[in-house]
Design an enzyme around this catalytic site. Structure first.
Site, short mmCIF file in Angstrom:
data_model
loop_
_atom_site.label_atom_id
_atom_site.label_comp_id
_atom_site.label_asym_id
_atom_site.label_seq_id
_atom_site.Cartn_x
_atom_site.Cartn_y
_atom_site.Cartn_z
N GLN A 17 0.77 -1.24 0.00
CA GLN A 17 0.00 0.00 0.00
C GLN A 17 0.80 1.29 0.00
O GLN A 17 0.50 2.21 -0.77
CB GLN A 17 -0.95 0.02 1.21
CG GLN A 17 -1.88 1.21 1.22
CD GLN A 17 -2.87 1.20 2.37
OE1 GLN A 17 -3.56 2.19 2.62
NE2 GLN A 17 -2.98 0.10 3.08
N LEU A 72 9.52 -9.41 -14.30
CA LEU A 72 10.96 -9.49 -14.45
C LEU A 72 11.57 -10.26 -13.29
O LEU A 72 11.32 -9.94 -12.12
CB LEU A 72 11.53 -8.06 -14.49
CG LEU A 72 12.91 -7.84 -15.10
CD1 LEU A 72 12.93 -8.27 -16.55
CD2 LEU A 72 13.29 -6.35 -14.98
N ASP A 168 0.31 3.82 6.03
CA ASP A 168 0.67 3.42 4.66
C ASP A 168 0.37 4.52 3.65
O ASP A 168 1.27 5.10 3.06
CB ASP A 168 -0.09 2.14 4.28
CG ASP A 168 0.63 0.88 4.75
OD1 ASP A 168 1.87 0.88 4.78
OD2 ASP A 168 -0.06 -0.11 5.07
N GLY A 246 -8.42 20.96 18.59
CA GLY A 246 -8.10 22.36 18.33
C GLY A 246 -8.78 23.25 19.34
O GLY A 246 -9.25 22.80 20.39
#
Length: 425
Positions: A17, A72, A168, A246
């Protein structure tokens, strides 16, 4: 008009991720992202949490849009040569292997610089330099090590991780910014560089307000926290339940239907500039001048009772009715929207935030589109690639291999078994 990152070629050595989040964002902005995958297997998430037999999972498809896939075997000598050819021609290489894997592949920073001194090598790691830098890290580990879990949840319960993937996906977003910044600097220096985004660092950055509060705590209790004035403060920032974090006190309140609907709630903020309007709406006009409620300082020790009174009003209306009424008076609030409600939200479809994509083996599915909108570079979300779908195309168009050379590479076993290939979309 061209895409913002058109002409940038990215060698994508990422999986799961954090890395794919980064490279998908680059692909959405127009970069040519070449995803290198192990023959026969590919990214492990192709098979994880699979819901349609013999089809790539949503876990994979939703993180790998707009990319091309090449298989590959980098342990094969010919495969390694192809890999080095790709390093020579790409602008960026992104990886989120465990520490040391890239070096063991023979791609040390020194070797990469020999192949392409202009390439930017971007890495996601669990921790930065220090005592834990060789440790493996996953999403929830990052949330715990970065300070999120210790400050999430209620004070009388255990630490909690959040459902948002700030470890992630949050790190992937940070890495993408680092890559774009390095690309810009390269226009001035001509040199590539290493870019590191540690998951612990990214989570801590997203938790910066709690580090702010840790320092404030040394000078007295945190008055906006629900522990004030009756609870006890220790020497570390406590979990604050649904407090806003906040200066504007907020809480999640029940709405009509909460007994059967787990998401029949609304987030309500008692913002000081609209306090008089709040009092009128909930039927407490006397609170406007009552010295126990008239000022923010006076309200702080009474917030629990204030929210309980507001909740008596919100419980008589649906969350959408509450939102409609409050928005008329600029009273900040927000409904708790479920994933089902978000998936069915037509406005999100129209802005491209929710996109329906057609896949050749799994059919139509919903995904999150590009959350960042550029006026001159609109994003078109295309499906994720099948395993090895673009192998020949990449060898031919990117590396300039002719059919004979492609045949040699294939016969060497560097590409794994022959896999069905479809035309790129």
């Amino acid at each position: 008009m061209g895409k913002a990152l058109e002409g940038v070629r990215v060698l994508d050595f990422t999986h799961v991720q954090s890395g794919p989040t980064c490279t998908q964002l680059l692909a959405w902005f127009g970069a040519d992202v070449i995803k290198v995958e192990r023959p026969g297997e590919g990214d492990i998430t192709r098979g994880q949490l699979r819901d349609v037999p013999e089809a790539d999972s949503l876990y994979f498809t939703m993180l790998n849009h707009n990319k091309r896939s090449i298989t590959l075997d980098t342990k094969n000598p010919d495969g390694k040569r192809v890999l080095e050819d790709l390093v020579r021609i790409c602008d960026v290489m992104v990886e989120n292997f465990a520490p040391g894997v890239l070096d063991r592949m023979g791609l040390t920073w020194e070797r990469i610089q020999e192949l392409n001194p202009r390439i930017i090598v971007a890495s996601v790691k669990g921790f930065g330099p220090g005592p834990y830098e060789d440790c493996k890290v996953y999403e929830n580990v990052a949330q715990c090590a970065g300070g999120s879990a210790s400050t999430t949840g209620f004070d009388d319960g255990p630490p909690m991780v959040t459902g948002a993937q700030i470890g992630d996906s949050g790190t992937g977003l940070h890495l993408a910014l680092g890559i774009v910044t390095a690309l810009y600097q390269r226009t001035q220096t001509g040199r590539g560089q290493k870019v590191l985004a540690a998951m612990q660092d990214a989570v801590l950055n997203l938790c910066r307000v709690k580090l702010r509060d840790q320092q404030r705590l040394e000078r007295g209790p945190l008055k906006e926290y629900p522990q004030y004035p009756n609870g006890e403060f220790g020497d570390t920032v406590p979990r604050a339940g649904n407090a806003s974090g906040g200066g504007q006190p907020g809480w999640i309140l029940k709405c009509k239907g909460w007994e059967t609907d787990p998401n029949a709630y609304i987030y309500f903020i008692t913002q000081a500039p609209v306090w008089a309007k709040i009092c009128d709406v909930i039927g407490k006009p006397e609170w406007v001048t009552d010295p126990d409620y008239a000022t923010p300082a006076a309200r702080l020790p009474r917030l629990k009772d204030i929210f309980a009174t507001v909740e008596e009003w919100t419980m008589t209306k649906t969350k959408f009715e509450v939102m409609e009424i409050l928005n008329k008076y600029d009273i900040p609030c927000g409904p708790i929207l479920s994933m089902k409600e978000l998936a069915e939200d037509q406005s999100l479809r129209e802005t491209g935030t929710i996109v329906e994509v057609d896949h050749p083996t799994r059919g139509k599915y919903l995904t999150v589109g590009n959350p960042i909108k550029l006026s001159d570079s609109p994003t078109e979300v295309t499906r994720s690639p099948l395993l090895g779908e673009h192998t020949d195309e990449i060898l031919r168009e990117v590396l300039g291999f002719d059919e004979r050379r492609i045949g040699e590479v294939r016969d060497s076993g560097a590409l794994g078994l022959v896999v069905p290939r479809m035309a790129a979309e």
